[in-house]
Enzyme design. Structure first.
Site, PDB file in Angstrom:
ATOM      1  N   SER A  79      76.475  -5.619 -93.311  1.00 36.18           N
ATOM      2  CA  SER A  79      75.936  -6.953 -93.045  1.00 36.18           C
ATOM      3  C   SER A  79      75.013  -6.864 -91.835  1.00 36.18           C
ATOM      4  O   SER A  79      75.464  -6.961 -90.701  1.00 36.18           O
ATOM      5  CB  SER A  79      77.091  -7.931 -92.780  1.00 36.18           C
ATOM      6  OG  SER A  79      77.908  -8.004 -93.923  1.00 36.18           O
ATOM      7  N   LEU A  80      73.742  -6.675 -92.103  1.00 37.26           N
ATOM      8  CA  LEU A  80      72.807  -6.415 -91.009  1.00 37.26           C
ATOM      9  C   LEU A  80      72.229  -7.729 -90.457  1.00 37.26           C
ATOM     10  O   LEU A  80      72.343  -8.015 -89.279  1.00 37.26           O
ATOM     11  CB  LEU A  80      71.710  -5.462 -91.485  1.00 37.26           C
ATOM     12  CG  LEU A  80      70.969  -4.733 -90.369  1.00 37.26           C
ATOM     13  CD1 LEU A  80      71.878  -3.804 -89.593  1.00 37.26           C
ATOM     14  CD2 LEU A  80      69.783  -3.957 -90.915  1.00 37.26           C
ATOM     15  N   HIS A  81      71.561  -8.468 -91.302  1.00 34.29           N
ATOM     16  CA  HIS A  81      71.037  -9.808 -90.983  1.00 34.29           C
ATOM     17  C   HIS A  81      69.909  -9.849 -89.960  1.00 34.29           C
ATOM     18  O   HIS A  81      69.298 -10.911 -89.781  1.00 34.29           O
ATOM     19  CB  HIS A  81      72.157 -10.765 -90.546  1.00 34.29           C
ATOM     20  CG  HIS A  81      73.284 -10.862 -91.536  1.00 34.29           C
ATOM     21  ND1 HIS A  81      73.089 -11.096 -92.871  1.00 34.29           N
ATOM     22  CD2 HIS A  81      74.629 -10.742 -91.376  1.00 34.29           C
ATOM     23  CE1 HIS A  81      74.268 -11.119 -93.498  1.00 34.29           C
ATOM     24  NE2 HIS A  81      75.210 -10.896 -92.610  1.00 34.29           N
ATOM     25  N   CYS A 139      89.019 -14.411 -89.253  1.00 34.51           N
ATOM     26  CA  CYS A 139      88.214 -13.230 -88.925  1.00 34.51           C
ATOM     27  C   CYS A 139      87.923 -13.251 -87.438  1.00 34.51           C
ATOM     28  O   CYS A 139      87.736 -14.325 -86.856  1.00 34.51           O
ATOM     29  CB  CYS A 139      86.900 -13.248 -89.711  1.00 34.51           C
ATOM     30  SG  CYS A 139      85.891 -11.753 -89.481  1.00 34.51           S
ATOM     31  N   CYS A 179      80.768 -14.313 -86.347  1.00 39.92           N
ATOM     32  CA  CYS A 179      79.349 -14.522 -86.683  1.00 39.92           C
ATOM     33  C   CYS A 179      79.098 -16.033 -86.738  1.00 39.92           C
ATOM     34  O   CYS A 179      79.819 -16.758 -87.437  1.00 39.92           O
ATOM     35  CB  CYS A 179      79.012 -13.866 -88.020  1.00 39.92           C
ATOM     36  SG  CYS A 179      79.322 -12.084 -88.021  1.00 39.92           S
ATOM     37  N   CYS A 204      79.591 -17.077-100.037  1.00 40.46           N
ATOM     38  CA  CYS A 204      79.664 -16.235 -98.842  1.00 40.46           C
ATOM     39  C   CYS A 204      79.585 -17.084 -97.588  1.00 40.46           C
ATOM     40  O   CYS A 204      78.695 -17.909 -97.447  1.00 40.46           O
ATOM     41  CB  CYS A 204      78.499 -15.262 -98.797  1.00 40.46           C
ATOM     42  SG  CYS A 204      78.409 -14.202-100.204  1.00 40.46           S
ATOM     43  N   ASN A 210      74.098 -19.809 -96.957  1.00 40.71           N
ATOM     44  CA  ASN A 210      74.893 -20.936 -97.459  1.00 40.71           C
ATOM     45  C   ASN A 210      75.244 -21.834 -96.286  1.00 40.71           C
ATOM     46  O   ASN A 210      75.614 -21.345 -95.227  1.00 40.71           O
ATOM     47  CB  ASN A 210      76.178 -20.428 -98.115  1.00 40.71           C
ATOM     48  CG  ASN A 210      75.898 -19.680 -99.405  1.00 40.71           C
ATOM     49  OD1 ASN A 210      75.254 -20.212-100.302  1.00 40.71           O
ATOM     50  ND2 ASN A 210      76.349 -18.440 -99.486  1.00 40.71           N
ATOM     51  N   GLU A 235      91.634 -17.128 -99.110  1.00 40.13           N
ATOM     52  CA  GLU A 235      90.944 -17.512-100.342  1.00 40.13           C
ATOM     53  C   GLU A 235      90.407 -16.295-101.073  1.00 40.13           C
ATOM     54  O   GLU A 235      90.082 -15.281-100.448  1.00 40.13           O
ATOM     55  CB  GLU A 235      89.775 -18.445-100.007  1.00 40.13           C
ATOM     56  CG  GLU A 235      90.232 -19.687 -99.262  1.00 40.13           C
ATOM     57  CD  GLU A 235      89.106 -20.669 -98.944  1.00 40.13           C
ATOM     58  OE1 GLU A 235      89.422 -21.821 -98.671  1.00 40.13           O
ATOM     59  OE2 GLU A 235      87.933 -20.281 -98.971  1.00 40.13           O
ATOM     60  N   GLY A 280      87.635 -12.274 -93.545  1.00 43.38           N
ATOM     61  CA  GLY A 280      88.074 -11.125 -92.760  1.00 43.38           C
ATOM     62  C   GLY A 280      87.108  -9.969 -92.707  1.00 43.38           C
ATOM     63  O   GLY A 280      86.192  -9.854 -93.514  1.00 43.38           O
ATOM     64  N   CYS A 311      86.106 -11.565-105.321  1.00 44.16           N
ATOM     65  CA  CYS A 311      85.806 -11.463-103.897  1.00 44.16           C
ATOM     66  C   CYS A 311      87.117 -11.762-103.176  1.00 44.16           C
ATOM     67  O   CYS A 311      87.674 -12.852-103.335  1.00 44.16           O
ATOM     68  CB  CYS A 311      84.728 -12.506-103.584  1.00 44.16           C
ATOM     69  SG  CYS A 311      84.340 -12.636-101.848  1.00 44.16           S
ATOM     70  N   SER A 362      82.571  -4.402 -97.467  1.00 48.65           N
ATOM     71  CA  SER A 362      81.514  -5.032 -96.683  1.00 48.65           C
ATOM     72  C   SER A 362      81.953  -5.077 -95.221  1.00 48.65           C
ATOM     73  O   SER A 362      83.096  -5.397 -94.916  1.00 48.65           O
ATOM     74  CB  SER A 362      81.282  -6.451 -97.216  1.00 48.65           C
ATOM     75  OG  SER A 362      80.184  -7.059 -96.581  1.00 48.65           O
ATOM     76  N   CYS A 403      78.902 -18.096 -90.108  1.00 48.67           N
ATOM     77  CA  CYS A 403      79.961 -17.928 -91.096  1.00 48.67           C
ATOM     78  C   CYS A 403      81.152 -18.811 -90.747  1.00 48.67           C
ATOM     79  O   CYS A 403      81.668 -18.767 -89.630  1.00 48.67           O
ATOM     80  CB  CYS A 403      80.382 -16.462 -91.136  1.00 48.67           C
ATOM     81  SG  CYS A 403      81.811 -16.150 -92.199  1.00 48.67           S
TER      82      CYS A 403
HETATM   83  N1  SAH Z   1      83.395  -9.150 -92.634  1.00 52.65           N
HETATM   84  C1  SAH Z   1      82.642  -8.662 -93.772  1.00 52.65           C
HETATM   85  C2  SAH Z   1      82.833  -9.534 -95.015  1.00 52.65           C
HETATM   86  C3  SAH Z   1      82.450 -10.927 -94.769  1.00 52.65           C
HETATM   87  S1  SAH Z   1      81.616 -11.968 -95.853  1.00 52.65           S
HETATM   88  C4  SAH Z   1      81.181  -8.614 -93.417  1.00 52.65           C
HETATM   89  O1  SAH Z   1      80.769  -9.243 -92.469  1.00 52.65           O
HETATM   90  O2  SAH Z   1      80.435  -7.929 -94.114  1.00 52.65           O
HETATM   91  C5  SAH Z   1      80.505 -11.126 -96.831  1.00 52.65           C
HETATM   92  C6  SAH Z   1      79.048 -11.382 -96.543  1.00 52.65           C
HETATM   93  O3  SAH Z   1      78.715 -12.786 -96.476  1.00 52.65           O
HETATM   94  C7  SAH Z   1      78.605 -10.776 -95.230  1.00 52.65           C
HETATM   95  O4  SAH Z   1      77.406 -10.080 -95.446  1.00 52.65           O
HETATM   96  C8  SAH Z   1      78.374 -12.001 -94.386  1.00 52.65           C
HETATM   97  O5  SAH Z   1      77.506 -11.752 -93.323  1.00 52.65           O
HETATM   98  C9  SAH Z   1      77.819 -12.967 -95.400  1.00 52.65           C
HETATM   99  N2  SAH Z   1      77.811 -14.352 -94.957  1.00 52.65           N
HETATM  100  C10 SAH Z   1      78.606 -14.931 -94.039  1.00 52.65           C
HETATM  101  N3  SAH Z   1      78.295 -16.222 -93.870  1.00 52.65           N
HETATM  102  C11 SAH Z   1      77.279 -16.490 -94.726  1.00 52.65           C
HETATM  103  C12 SAH Z   1      76.540 -17.657 -95.030  1.00 52.65           C
HETATM  104  N4  SAH Z   1      76.783 -18.806 -94.435  1.00 52.65           N
HETATM  105  N5  SAH Z   1      75.579 -17.556 -95.977  1.00 52.65           N
HETATM  106  C13 SAH Z   1      75.345 -16.386 -96.600  1.00 52.65           C
HETATM  107  N6  SAH Z   1      76.016 -15.246 -96.362  1.00 52.65           N
HETATM  108  C14 SAH Z   1      76.976 -15.291 -95.426  1.00 52.65           C
END
Ligand code: SAH
Length: 390
Positions: free
Chosen positions: A260-262, A144, A148, A382, A339, A124, A203, A137, A237, A151
């Site tokens: 993508s730290l979180h 992937c 995570c 995302c 999300n 997508e 991915g 995007c 990213s 996701c």
């Molecule tokens: N593999 C890359 C790109 C993935 S998606 C990465 O991890 O960075 C891009 C961003 O969306 C990442 O920061 C990811 O952590 C975030 N993301 C994934 N699932 C999400 C969700 N449910 N809500 C908000 N952001 C999300």
């Protein structure tokens, strides 16, 4: 745009759903996609055209059609002798991605496209119009392997790596869509160009390094060799693949890096971003800082705010402290409300908690902006890309 029905069946993923914490680096082998002009650098294109028995300069003509004029069909290439047109186009511009479905949100300002690849794998991309820019995007893998848990893509596992040209094709198709007037808010907006590309679709692009860097080169090479985009408009990213971040820093293409730290602490990040079991929070932040030092590009820290998981004020303080310890002015933080994804037990933080998180970071002098989230009602936001067409 009408929501077209999907005439395809879903591919059978070649990996099972990952168990929690499992990381998948090696992409399952499937038939390779056919070679395409966009897989090759200019010298390789000449050789490929010569291998078809035609003079090398035809490669430049073809590149001009594809990258500069966004033309992909033989009929429109009237400067090429009719006798060789079809052979040149089928040999160098094979169809790699086919639109399966397009969905609109935000009153037409956001369009999600589902693409079918040659082997049936689905990916997508999401095109988003803003007042002064258009961002796409894109996906770099079908699925992937980074797993995570919040996701949707990660929960489906890794189907396969995409080729350079498959990655580039998402941008070229979307550029054509824009040129044709779709996604335009009216005549005053047109003609629209894709100004920004973010590797935030399906991915982990840095786990598909060669193809991803090839795609970056095709996008940034001046036309007609490439699309002539600014590296500054491209964002890579990553979950934090430290050696790949260091390698990217040396490529001489100063794209923006998003980490993508979180979570600022290993205990929680081990759970939210399983790659943390390989490279810890401090190692990932150090790599991001080295990237800034090497390129001068300010790094983004992505932080999905998950209710009662990672949204506490003390975590904002800890994050701010860790970033400031490496210096000032090198980083900004992009929190994004989580999300929703199917089957996940987590939800977005409360607005007041979100505001407090931002306030704490700003209080420490860290530029912080809540990331706009587009397309959540079409599962285009995302973390929601799962290429489900049912
Ligand atoms: N593999 C890359 C790109 C993935 S998606 C990465 O991890 O960075 C891009 C961003 O969306 C990442 O920061 C990811 O952590 C975030 N993301 C994934 N699932 C999400 C969700 N449910 N809500 C908000 N952001 C999300």
């Amino acid at each position: 745009m009408p929501d077209t029905p999907a005439p395809v069946s879903l591919p059978t993923p070649s990996t099972a759903r990952p168990v929690p914490g499992q990381l998948t680096f090696a992409a399952p082998r499937r038939g390779k996609p056919p070679q395409h002009l966009a897989d090759l650098d200019p010298a390789e294109r000449r050789s490929a055209v010569e291998a078809l028995g035609m003079p090398g300069f035809r490669a430049t003509q073809l590149s001009t059609h594809y990258f500069e004029r966004l033309v992909g069909s033989a009929d429109e290439m009237t400067d090429l002798p009719k006798a060789i047109r079809d052979e040149l186009v089928s040999g160098m511009l094979p169809r790699l991605i086919t639109p399966v479905r397009t969905l609109e949100a935000d009153r037409g300002a956001t369009i999600k496209s589902v693409w079918r690849l040659h082997d049936g794998a689905l990916v997508e991309s999401v095109l988003m119009r803003y007042p002064k820019r258009v961002t796409i995007c894109i996906s770099s893998q079908a699925g992937c392997g980074m797993n995570c848990p919040f996701c949707a893509t990660g929960q489906g596992g890794l189907t396969r790596n995409m080729s350079t040209a498959e990655i580039v094709e998402q941008v070229v198709h979307s550029a054509r869509l824009l040129r044709s007037g779709q996604l335009s808010g009216g005549p005053e907006d047109s003609p629209l160009r894709v100004s920004n590309v973010v590797f935030m679709g399906m991915g982990e692009a840095l786990a598909n390094y060669r193809a991803a860097i090839g795609a970056i080169r095709r996008m940034t090479d001046p036309s007609p060799d490439g699309l002539g985009m600014s590296a500054r408009g491209i964002t890579m990213s990553t979950v934090g693949l430290v050696p790949a971040i260091d390698r990217l820093a040396k490529e001489g293409v100063p794209v923006t890096l998003a980490l993508s730290l979180h979570a600022p602490d290993d205990e929680l990040r081990d759970e939210l971003v399983p790659i943390n079991t390989r490279w810890k929070v401090d190692e990932a932040i150090d790599a991001a800082h080295r990237y800034f030092e090497a390129t001068g590009r300010r790094v983004s820290i992505e932080y999905a705010l998950i209710r009662d998981m990672n949204d506490q004020a003390w975590r904002a303080e800890l994050l701010g402290k860790k970033l400031n310890r490496r210096g000032r002015g090198w980083v900004h933080v992009n929190p994004i409300p989580l999300n929703p994804t199917p089957g996940s037990k987590w939800t977005a933080s409360e607005p007041k908690v979100e505001h407090e998180f931002v306030r704490r970071l700003r209080g420490l002098g860290i530029p912080t902006t809540i990331r706009d989230t587009r397309g959540s009602d079409i599962d285009g936001a995302c973390g929601q890309l799962a290429a489900a067409t049912a």
